[in-house]
Design a protein around this motif. Sequence first.
Motif, short mmCIF file in Angstrom:
data_model
loop_
_atom_site.label_atom_id
_atom_site.label_comp_id
_atom_site.label_asym_id
_atom_site.label_seq_id
_atom_site.Cartn_x
_atom_site.Cartn_y
_atom_site.Cartn_z
N GLY A 49 0.79 -1.23 0.00
CA GLY A 49 0.00 0.00 0.00
C GLY A 49 0.82 1.27 0.00
N VAL A 50 1.93 1.29 0.74
CA VAL A 50 2.74 2.51 0.82
C VAL A 50 4.14 2.32 0.25
CG1 VAL A 50 1.48 3.44 2.80
CG2 VAL A 50 3.45 1.96 3.20
N GLY A 51 4.39 1.15 -0.34
CA GLY A 51 5.69 0.90 -0.95
C GLY A 51 6.83 0.87 0.04
N ALA A 52 6.59 0.28 1.21
CA ALA A 52 7.61 0.26 2.27
C ALA A 52 8.69 -0.77 1.96
CB ALA A 52 6.96 -0.06 3.61
N THR A 53 9.93 -0.43 2.31
CA THR A 53 11.03 -1.39 2.23
C THR A 53 10.95 -2.34 3.43
OG1 THR A 53 12.55 -0.02 3.53
CG2 THR A 53 12.46 0.38 1.15
N ASP A 54 11.76 -3.40 3.39
CA ASP A 54 11.78 -4.34 4.52
C ASP A 54 12.19 -3.63 5.81
OD1 ASP A 54 10.97 -6.40 2.93
OD2 ASP A 54 12.98 -7.22 2.61
N SER A 55 13.17 -2.72 5.71
CA SER A 55 13.63 -1.99 6.89
C SER A 55 12.52 -1.09 7.43
CB SER A 55 14.86 -1.15 6.54
OG SER A 55 15.27 -0.38 7.65
N GLN A 56 11.81 -0.40 6.55
CA GLN A 56 10.71 0.45 6.99
C GLN A 56 9.59 -0.37 7.61
OE1 GLN A 56 10.03 2.39 3.20
NE2 GLN A 56 10.92 4.32 3.92
N PRO A 106 0.05 8.38 3.69
CA PRO A 106 0.31 8.26 2.24
C PRO A 106 1.67 7.64 1.94
CG PRO A 106 0.72 10.51 2.96
CD PRO A 106 0.25 9.75 4.18
N THR A 107 2.57 7.66 2.92
CA THR A 107 3.93 7.14 2.71
C THR A 107 4.34 6.29 3.91
OG1 THR A 107 5.02 9.02 3.79
CG2 THR A 107 4.57 9.21 1.41
N ALA A 108 5.40 5.51 3.72
CA ALA A 108 5.93 4.69 4.80
C ALA A 108 6.47 5.55 5.93
CB ALA A 108 7.03 3.77 4.26
N GLU A 109 7.11 6.68 5.59
CA GLU A 109 7.67 7.56 6.62
C GLU A 109 6.57 8.12 7.51
OE1 GLU A 109 10.48 7.19 3.29
OE2 GLU A 109 8.36 7.75 3.39
N TRP A 110 5.47 8.52 6.89
CA TRP A 110 4.31 9.03 7.65
C TRP A 110 3.81 7.95 8.62
CZ3 TRP A 110 0.72 13.35 6.10
CH2 TRP A 110 -0.43 13.37 6.88
N LEU A 111 3.69 6.73 8.14
CA LEU A 111 3.17 5.63 8.96
C LEU A 111 4.10 5.34 10.13
CD1 LEU A 111 1.08 3.44 9.42
CD2 LEU A 111 2.33 1.97 7.83
N ILE A 112 5.40 5.38 9.90
CA ILE A 112 6.37 5.12 10.98
C ILE A 112 6.24 6.17 12.07
CG2 ILE A 112 8.83 5.10 11.53
CD1 ILE A 112 9.26 3.82 8.73
N VAL A 113 6.14 7.45 11.67
CA VAL A 113 5.98 8.53 12.67
C VAL A 113 4.69 8.34 13.46
CG1 VAL A 113 5.64 11.01 12.97
CG2 VAL A 113 7.39 10.17 11.38
N ALA A 114 3.60 7.97 12.76
CA ALA A 114 2.33 7.74 13.45
C ALA A 114 2.44 6.58 14.43
CB ALA A 114 1.23 7.46 12.42
N ARG A 115 3.17 5.55 14.06
CA ARG A 115 3.36 4.41 14.98
C ARG A 115 4.19 4.81 16.19
NH1 ARG A 115 0.71 -0.08 15.68
NH2 ARG A 115 2.50 -1.49 15.68
#
Length: 488
Positions: A49-56, A106-115
């Motif tokens: 959905g957000v094109g996250a890498t394995d690390s993300q 909308p992005t993996a970075e956004w999701l990480i900050v929200a988590r």
Amino acid sequence: MRAQGDSGQVDYVPDPARWRILLVLLAAIFMSLISVSIVNVALPAIQGGVGATDSQLQWVLSGYALTFGVVLVAAGRAGDVMGRGGIFLVGVLTFTLSSIAASFAPTAEWLIVARFAQGVGSGLLNPQGVGMIQQYFRGAERGRAFGYFGSTVGVSVAIGPVLGGLLIDLGGPDLGWRLTFLVNVPVGILTIVLALLWFPKPLIQRTAQAGSVLGTLRSLDPIGSLLLGVAVLAILWPFMEARSSAVTWLLLPFGVLLVYGWVRWERRYALRGGSPMVDLHIFRTRSFSNGALIVTLYFLGMTSIWVLVALYMQEGAGRSALEAGMVGLPSAVLSALAANWAGRRVLRLGRRLVIGGLYLALIGLGLSAAVVLLNEAVGLSVWWLLLTLSFIGIAQGTVISPNQTLTLAEVPLQYAGSSGAIMQTGQRMGTSIGIAVITAAVFTSLQTTSWSTAAVLGFGLIALVILSALAVAYKDLHDRRRRPTPQA
């Protein structure tokens, strides 16, 4: 309700709203804990959905646990000083808003900050739950309350993967993973409304030791909070970034040094007349130090079971994510029933209840290993795990909540939040370290063995940790026989 401490109250009056307060606490704790496990089955959909890498993707999981563990003890102390109800509401509001942010990421970075923000909210609200159970319940009622608490923990951990699988099936790969975050929102809103209606006022209060802004700051012990927070961060980081540079492991001894520095600071702060974030004298109380070690060892081993079972069911047995989640359902139901049953009997049976639960855990591990081996050898159905993992569920119900009651029985009420947070920090550290070490051992063995053999190796490592917890439990039983514990 008025009380001087937990071992000598002479004027305790039960609050008539205490069971309604407990309902609000458990709803929020369920919401926060289910977010630990519900995301596991959503990871493939999130990656697409957000094109996250394995690390993300790893940080979507570990970022929550990291901030959760870092803020726990400081949040517990803040509740002790400023009012548990107010800090609880701040935590629920933070968690709810960050769940909305995660669902629209909308992005993996956004999701990480929200988590990360979700972890902060969870770290703020969880120690208040333990502290408020200490505050509003005594004696046999406290055992029952912690029994309900244990039921909530057990059900939330096991039901998360099932709920996640259902939501993804319902919403599809694009919307489904977002629903796993949005499902928190109605629970959060309802919790906030009921807390505002039922919690005693004022929600934020001034105490005798914190009668001014400066006094409040001194009572919160900001330097001690910073030292311990950075120490937990340094200890957990290498295990969460186990695949990164070997230099990362240098943080581990640095974290241990910071813990030593925190202990020295807390002693010095108390001698200078300050109010430390944790009264280190509670570690001289054997019931507390033994119980905190038991729960750390228990979570070091047992939480890895569900990660290991999920991996084996999908990678080893070729089952779907939903089927992997379903295999834990009977365990979740029995965990809830066992926790409620044990909560009503903990004052009578004491540490023997926990010891019995640890033996059941060992039986469940042994039988589950047998099912895995027989599946490979003679084609025995993996659905026999429904039965063998039920022993794990009963064990969970008879270990977690009774241990919580017994461990906190002699802790002064003014340190209920921070001492409960110490136990929860032990749980978080045990969980993170255990999952990292046990899964690493399993994946290493897969290079030369089958999934069945690797899973049995994982079960064996977990059993060794549970045997260590059992040894500590017997030590605590011996200590209690020499010096009976005062009634809670």
